[in-house]
Motif scaffolding. Sequence first.
Motif, PDB file in Angstrom:
ATOM      1  N   GLN A 194     -20.157 -51.108  -0.127  1.00 29.86           N
ATOM      2  CA  GLN A 194     -20.870 -50.344   0.880  1.00 29.86           C
ATOM      3  C   GLN A 194     -22.333 -50.774   0.914  1.00 29.86           C
ATOM      4  N   ASP A 195     -22.903 -50.957  -0.284  1.00 29.26           N
ATOM      5  CA  ASP A 195     -24.302 -51.380  -0.336  1.00 29.26           C
ATOM      6  C   ASP A 195     -24.500 -52.718   0.338  1.00 29.26           C
ATOM      7  N   ALA A 196     -23.504 -53.567   0.227  1.00 24.60           N
ATOM      8  CA  ALA A 196     -23.646 -54.903   0.804  1.00 24.60           C
ATOM      9  C   ALA A 196     -23.252 -54.919   2.267  1.00 24.60           C
ATOM     10  N   GLY A 197     -22.792 -53.790   2.763  1.00 20.68           N
ATOM     11  CA  GLY A 197     -22.343 -53.740   4.149  1.00 20.68           C
ATOM     12  C   GLY A 197     -21.088 -54.571   4.355  1.00 20.68           C
TER      13      GLY A 197
END
Lengths: 318, 287, 391
Positions: C242-245
């Motif tokens: 999620q952090d990295a999209g």
Amino acid sequence: MSKRIFIAQPLRATLMLLLCLALAVVAATGGSYWLRLASTAAMYVVLASSWNIVGGFTGYPSFATAAFFGLGAYVAAIAQTRGLPMAASWVAAGLFTAACAFALGLALLRLKGHYFAVGSLVVAEVLREIMAAGGTLTGGGMGLNLPLLSMAPQAIGRLYLAAFAVLAVASVLLSWAVLRSRFGAGLACIEQNEDAAVMLGVNTTLYKSAALALSALLAGLAGAVYANWINYIDPGDVFNVLLSVKPIVMALLGGIGTLTGPVIGAVGLVGLEEIVTRSFLDLTGVVLGLAVVALVLFLPHGVNGLAFMGRSLKGRQP
Amino acid sequence: MALAQVLLNGLLLGGIYACIGAGFSIVWGVVNIINILHGSFIVLGAYGAFFAHQHLGLHPFMAMLPLAGLGYLLGQGLQRHLIRHVMAAKVLVTLTLTFGLNLLLNNLMIYAFSADFRKVVLPNQEPLVLAGLTLPMDRLLSMLAAAGVVLATHLLVTRTMLGRSIVAVRMDPQAATLMGVDVDRTFAITFGLGTALAIVAGAILSPIFPISPTAADSYLGKAFIVCVLGGLGSLPGVLAGGIVLGLVESLGAFYLGPDHSLTLSFGLLLLFLLLRPQGLLGRKGFE
Amino acid sequence: MKLRILTALLSLSLLAGTAGAQAVIRIGAPLPMTGGLSPEGQRLKQGHDLWAETVNKAGGILVGRNRHKVEMVYADYQSNTPRAVQLADKLITQDKVDYIFSPFGSGATKAVSAVTEKNEVPNIAATASSVEVFNQGHKYIFGLFTPNDSLTEPLAELARARLPAGARVAVLARNDLFPSALAAELEKSARKRGFQLVYNEKYAIGAMDHSGTLVQVKAARPDWLVVTGYTNDVILVRKQMQDAGLSAALVTMVIGPSYREFTESIGALAEGVTSAVWWHPVARYTGQDVFGSTEKYVAAFRQKYGTDPDYANAVGSLAGSVLQAAIEKAGTTERKAVRDQLARMNLNTFFGPVAFDANGMVNSYVPPVFQIQGGRSVVVYPASIATGTLK
């Protein structure tokens, strides 16, 4: 220096004799479990003696024992998976590890104190990661399997006990030879005061590296035999930091820098651990931690401290 | 663009690593003890935050302060009553002592809490997207908290009387005694401070990393590297070391693949030890 | 301490419960009760204990005309493989157990199998699924997990139903025996179906950060992302995705989603993740073993432990059921006879049908594939036990 060999010599000599006797008994009549326990003790005698050469005689607190042990294990395992017979692979492992240690030592032994300790510790980590990323050569994270010997289980157990016992005796003899030699005298000078040693004309770089190489030879051989003994190695097991720390605790327990210290310490700690594991199951780690703490706080000179309570040891360095 | 993201990730990671390294660096640099307990202290702090969150509903950043206080008392007590006795001995002895203590603490934690991984579960936040770069909110907040803690400690060390005695003891314990500094007491306070910093780091990390006693070794490993890279006893050094490590790992994973990232960081550590043991910003000494 | 008390209590209860019965059947189980693998060790132990208790309540194992009670003898190897080997040896030669249940995981199982083979002791390996464990030519080891490709084939099949040929697959594996072996099998299954492998890397054990890796993965634009590892690894990766999209049409993670911690830790992020596992409590098998059916097993487990069993608990109990069946068929506790019965076993159990191939690996059941939907795991394959469809 003569103090080191001859401290409480009658007592220690008796102890050594008793241990040899016990070893013979176990080898002749012991069941699989006792053979295994004795082999473990013998293996640690080798490791503790190995450490003693660098840490005790030369005064460099090495945490690289695991690195050499693991390297030896992997060289032996890789050699055998490529078809080399067992004994030959052991020899190859010992020599290769010693050579690497010598080369590494030239750089690493320029560090002192804490920095050397950390550096030597890190070597094991780096080697572990290299082995883990080694793909099919080293088995990577999946480890390597070594072939089973086709002999009866008891006979196999005896064979490995013999191998470790021979190594243990060899390491004690080697330490003895070093202590009595000019080389050993040089190491003692380095341990006392390295700058003075340099001024006295001791080739400290060469001597230190040679000590490390000797230490690695023993540890590497132990690792090689270990690999065949357990039949399976993986990076996490053979480069485990405890393989570096336990020999140190053993040497501390038995008396750093002495000839018989590592032997007493190794047998003592292995025995203690076994008793603790059988009695405390869940809390084994806790009890061992307590034991180490107690050892360091109350017996900084190892069992020497016990034997010589009341005698002044101010002359001896802590 | 991917490169920019990798660099950003490295920076965020770097702040976190600096936090992990701060307490370790102070203890090593000033008291000259390699505190093997450091990793376990971080995990202990994380557990503290976890239980505070679970039973009291406290956000880890709130729980941080009381936990820090407890950590300080623990560390100070430990140094004063146990470690002090072996300070005069060789490096080896103190290392073995802290190793034994670590074995004790780590296994006690496994016994008490089990090795199951816990997590402080905070309401999920969408990452921030700025100029094509994604910024994970939780890491950003943790990194800011970490930076804040390191800065606060730096101010403590440079601006207060206590801090000055710590620096004095670090530079020359004998001279410091002559100047009236109680060296023993300073050591105890410093160790307490180091422990508090570890506990705080644990609390800050609790929303990001899974919590288990088995993680202690990884934290210790990072702390080692941060200190050697950045230089001992200097908080700007810790920040520098942390950021360098973070960037190296991030770039390493990106260019060489993830299985080499640990090799790379330890290899770098070894390189620094051999070529520049004082690190980037440290002073030579403390052999 | 607890283990000792437990074994003592078990022995006492056995003594109390038997009236003139003969020998007790003792089974040695080296387990990681402390250290990094202790959660898994605990799960296996729960499974073993439930079986031992159930069979003893029914009077014991039928050997010929007598019923023999069962005693589990545990030993903690502290998540340290060499110690597992040593303890297995001790259990066999010193404690004189009759049979062995393997330790947790492929690595330790592989190491211990050398000991049981040497001593010719039947060894039921509850938790090893990698072929590398069973292709050593050992005759006394029997594995209860189907080989890794039995997990990867259905996963790839489902992916193929969802994605076109030539779809892009990314594989991220933990550098450890089981996760790596699984990833290697997955690669084969994916390629077989015409998928394009655009990323295939291993991450270090103990990796605390995957952000750099995931940026690389994102750049590869995968349609199907597969991550192998253990629970804490996949939790971290999912969060950092999620952090990295990073998102993919299909996300698969093995092992991890089977455990409650997964959904509890990452909440909504768990949605849609697929996984494969060797057993699922919603299965509806019936069998001739001591538990009788999956539902009865789940009920018994719930009654004893207060929670639903997961696959690790279940396979622990299965080890007992299978051993019991072999002994009862052999009519004797003699090791070679029991071993031969194991080799030709064909038994329906609460876990599924059990039969072993020539290497001793079970190959008779189909591991379910499930997907997290609405915070719960929904079995989507095989059709016989499916409770939903792939979303």
